[in-house]
Scaffold this motif. Structure first.
Motif, PDB file in Angstrom:
ATOM      1  N   LEU A   1       8.791  -5.204  18.250  1.00  0.00           N
ATOM      2  CA  LEU A   1       8.407  -6.612  19.155  1.00  0.00           C
ATOM      3  C   LEU A   1       9.064  -7.855  18.731  1.00  0.00           C
ATOM      4  N   LEU A   2       9.194  -7.802  17.337  1.00  0.00           N
ATOM      5  CA  LEU A   2       9.567  -9.357  17.005  1.00  0.00           C
ATOM      6  C   LEU A   2      11.157  -9.582  16.881  1.00  0.00           C
ATOM      7  N   PRO A   3      11.605 -10.685  16.905  1.00  0.00           N
ATOM      8  CA  PRO A   3      12.874 -11.050  16.662  1.00  0.00           C
ATOM      9  C   PRO A   3      13.397 -10.651  15.415  1.00  0.00           C
ATOM     10  N   PRO A   4      14.475 -10.578  14.942  1.00  0.00           N
ATOM     11  CA  PRO A   4      14.998 -10.064  13.521  1.00  0.00           C
ATOM     12  C   PRO A   4      14.009 -10.974  12.723  1.00  0.00           C
ATOM     13  N   PHE A   5      13.791 -10.610  11.507  1.00  0.00           N
ATOM     14  CA  PHE A   5      13.394 -11.335  10.549  1.00  0.00           C
ATOM     15  C   PHE A   5      13.601 -10.802   9.174  1.00  0.00           C
ATOM     16  N   PHE A   6      13.455 -11.708   8.108  1.00  0.00           N
ATOM     17  CA  PHE A   6      13.988 -11.179   6.942  1.00  0.00           C
ATOM     18  C   PHE A   6      12.978 -11.356   5.710  1.00  0.00           C
ATOM     19  N   ARG A   7      11.828 -11.837   5.903  1.00  0.00           N
ATOM     20  CA  ARG A   7      10.874 -11.875   4.800  1.00  0.00           C
ATOM     21  C   ARG A   7       9.476 -11.784   5.563  1.00  0.00           C
ATOM     22  N   VAL A   8       8.454 -11.291   5.105  1.00  0.00           N
ATOM     23  CA  VAL A   8       7.079 -11.181   5.238  1.00  0.00           C
ATOM     24  C   VAL A   8       6.349 -11.916   4.435  1.00  0.00           C
ATOM     25  N   TYR A   9       5.599 -13.001   5.057  1.00  0.00           N
ATOM     26  CA  TYR A   9       4.632 -13.899   4.442  1.00  0.00           C
ATOM     27  C   TYR A   9       3.097 -13.216   4.931  1.00  0.00           C
ATOM     28  N   THR A  10       2.459 -12.888   4.057  1.00  0.00           N
ATOM     29  CA  THR A  10       1.009 -12.396   4.314  1.00  0.00           C
ATOM     30  C   THR A  10      -0.039 -12.816   3.451  1.00  0.00           C
ATOM     31  N   GLY A  11      -1.428 -12.959   3.716  1.00  0.00           N
ATOM     32  CA  GLY A  11      -2.190 -12.752   2.914  1.00  0.00           C
ATOM     33  C   GLY A  11      -3.337 -11.682   3.017  1.00  0.00           C
ATOM     34  N   SER A  12      -2.697 -10.573   3.974  1.00  0.00           N
ATOM     35  CA  SER A  12      -3.542  -9.522   4.024  1.00  0.00           C
ATOM     36  C   SER A  12      -3.063  -8.365   3.220  1.00  0.00           C
ATOM     37  N   PRO A  13      -3.942  -7.829   2.175  1.00  0.00           N
ATOM     38  CA  PRO A  13      -3.409  -6.666   1.549  1.00  0.00           C
ATOM     39  C   PRO A  13      -2.954  -5.403   2.359  1.00  0.00           C
ATOM     40  N   LEU A  14      -3.382  -5.199   3.322  1.00  0.00           N
ATOM     41  CA  LEU A  14      -3.062  -4.213   4.380  1.00  0.00           C
ATOM     42  C   LEU A  14      -1.607  -4.176   4.661  1.00  0.00           C
ATOM     43  N   VAL A  15      -1.461  -5.415   5.398  1.00  0.00           N
ATOM     44  CA  VAL A  15       0.101  -5.822   5.816  1.00  0.00           C
ATOM     45  C   VAL A  15       0.823  -5.794   4.688  1.00  0.00           C
ATOM     46  N   ARG A  16       0.567  -6.222   3.513  1.00  0.00           N
ATOM     47  CA  ARG A  16       1.528  -6.333   2.464  1.00  0.00           C
ATOM     48  C   ARG A  16       1.896  -4.996   1.913  1.00  0.00           C
ATOM     49  N   ARG A  17       0.656  -3.997   1.743  1.00  0.00           N
ATOM     50  CA  ARG A  17       0.927  -2.625   1.393  1.00  0.00           C
ATOM     51  C   ARG A  17       2.032  -2.093   2.364  1.00  0.00           C
ATOM     52  N   LEU A  18       1.697  -2.158   3.567  1.00  0.00           N
ATOM     53  CA  LEU A  18       2.582  -1.514   4.782  1.00  0.00           C
ATOM     54  C   LEU A  18       3.926  -2.027   4.650  1.00  0.00           C
ATOM     55  N   PHE A  19       4.304  -3.320   4.291  1.00  0.00           N
ATOM     56  CA  PHE A  19       5.550  -3.749   4.301  1.00  0.00           C
ATOM     57  C   PHE A  19       6.248  -3.373   3.161  1.00  0.00           C
ATOM     58  N   LEU A  20       5.437  -3.254   1.885  1.00  0.00           N
ATOM     59  CA  LEU A  20       6.081  -2.865   0.784  1.00  0.00           C
ATOM     60  C   LEU A  20       6.539  -1.427   0.703  1.00  0.00           C
ATOM     61  N   GLU A  21       5.545  -0.564   1.441  1.00  0.00           N
ATOM     62  CA  GLU A  21       6.033   0.751   1.492  1.00  0.00           C
ATOM     63  C   GLU A  21       7.083   1.112   2.321  1.00  0.00           C
ATOM     64  N   SER A  22       7.328   0.323   3.258  1.00  0.00           N
ATOM     65  CA  SER A  22       8.358   0.549   4.129  1.00  0.00           C
ATOM     66  C   SER A  22       9.758   0.031   3.531  1.00  0.00           C
ATOM     67  N   LYS A  23       9.791  -0.574   2.642  1.00  0.00           N
ATOM     68  CA  LYS A  23      11.011  -1.044   1.790  1.00  0.00           C
ATOM     69  C   LYS A  23      11.969  -1.921   2.756  1.00  0.00           C
ATOM     70  N   ARG A  24      11.560  -2.379   3.758  1.00  0.00           N
ATOM     71  CA  ARG A  24      12.291  -3.060   4.739  1.00  0.00           C
ATOM     72  C   ARG A  24      12.619  -4.567   4.516  1.00  0.00           C
ATOM     73  N   HIS A  25      11.644  -5.158   3.901  1.00  0.00           N
ATOM     74  CA  HIS A  25      11.615  -6.608   3.957  1.00  0.00           C
ATOM     75  C   HIS A  25      10.808  -6.892   2.581  1.00  0.00           C
ATOM     76  N   PRO A  26      11.386  -8.155   1.870  1.00  0.00           N
ATOM     77  CA  PRO A  26      10.602  -8.693   0.714  1.00  0.00           C
ATOM     78  C   PRO A  26       9.247  -9.174   1.264  1.00  0.00           C
ATOM     79  N   VAL A  27       8.193  -9.091   0.586  1.00  0.00           N
ATOM     80  CA  VAL A  27       6.929  -9.548   1.078  1.00  0.00           C
ATOM     81  C   VAL A  27       6.436 -10.797  -0.158  1.00  0.00           C
ATOM     82  N   ILE A  28       5.939 -11.829   0.607  1.00  0.00           N
ATOM     83  CA  ILE A  28       5.577 -13.012  -0.337  1.00  0.00           C
ATOM     84  C   ILE A  28       4.153 -12.951   0.132  1.00  0.00           C
ATOM     85  N   THR A  29       3.370 -13.092  -1.082  1.00  0.00           N
ATOM     86  CA  THR A  29       1.746 -13.067  -0.962  1.00  0.00           C
ATOM     87  C   THR A  29       1.416 -14.312  -0.586  1.00  0.00           C
TER      88      THR A  29
END
Length: 168
Positions: A113-141
């Motif tokens: 649903l989103l245009p291409p993105f290269f990093r994920v910024y989140t304060g959500s532990p759940l969103v962090r976990r889901l993106f880390l598990e996908s191993k598709r994008h670096p996650v910045i807390t």
């Protein structure tokens, strides 16, 4: 009790929409003032590292419920107003996204649903976990720098409390 609160919010929202006549809905204005200070601080942290941000407004299907008293459109407007006070419109894209409530598919759903993105910024532990598990994008807390609770603000608003301030 939650259902009664949600029904009350629906009636209040409908009345507020009917009486606007050029005046902004006060509940949205009050929510805008505090509800997004924490989000604005988080976004400022990401802007320190990025020239442009794609900002997802999650659970776009939720509204008029205790956990989310505002519509996706109202959240979009509040977020945009908060950001325009600090940043030019060219620096961000806001996109409401429905939640699919299926964690194994959620990251792919967001990516579709989103245009291409290269990093994920989140304060959500759940969103962090889901993106880390996908191993598709670096996650910045994102650090929670302010002592503001969106949940507490929503509860105060639901109970008609006007004092939405938090101690410094």
């Amino acid at each position: 009790a939650a259902r009664a609160d949600a029904e009350g919010l629906r009636r209040e929202k409908g009345a507020a929409r009917r009486q606007r006549g050029g005046e902004a809905d006060q509940r949205v204005e009050e929510g805008h003032e505090l509800r997004h200070l924490g989000h604005l601080d988080a976004i400022k942290q990401a802007f320190r590292k990025e020239a442009h941000l794609i900002i997802m407004i999650g659970s776009a299907e939720d509204n008029f419920i205790p956990q989310e008293p505002f519509t996706a459109s109202e959240r979009y407007q509040m977020t945009e107003a908060s950001l325009l006070g600090e940043f030019s419109r060219e620096r961000f894209t806001l996109i409401p996204v429905r939640n699919i409530h299926h964690y194994n598919l959620w990251v792919a759903h967001v990516e579709a649903l989103l245009p291409p993105f290269f990093r994920v910024y989140t304060g959500s532990p759940l969103v962090r976990r889901l993106f880390l598990e996908s191993k598709r994008h670096p996650v910045i807390t994102i650090r929670k720098n302010l002592k503001i609770s969106a949940t507490e603000i929503r509860q105060r608003m639901l109970h008609g409390l006007r004092d939405l301030r938090f101690p410094e």
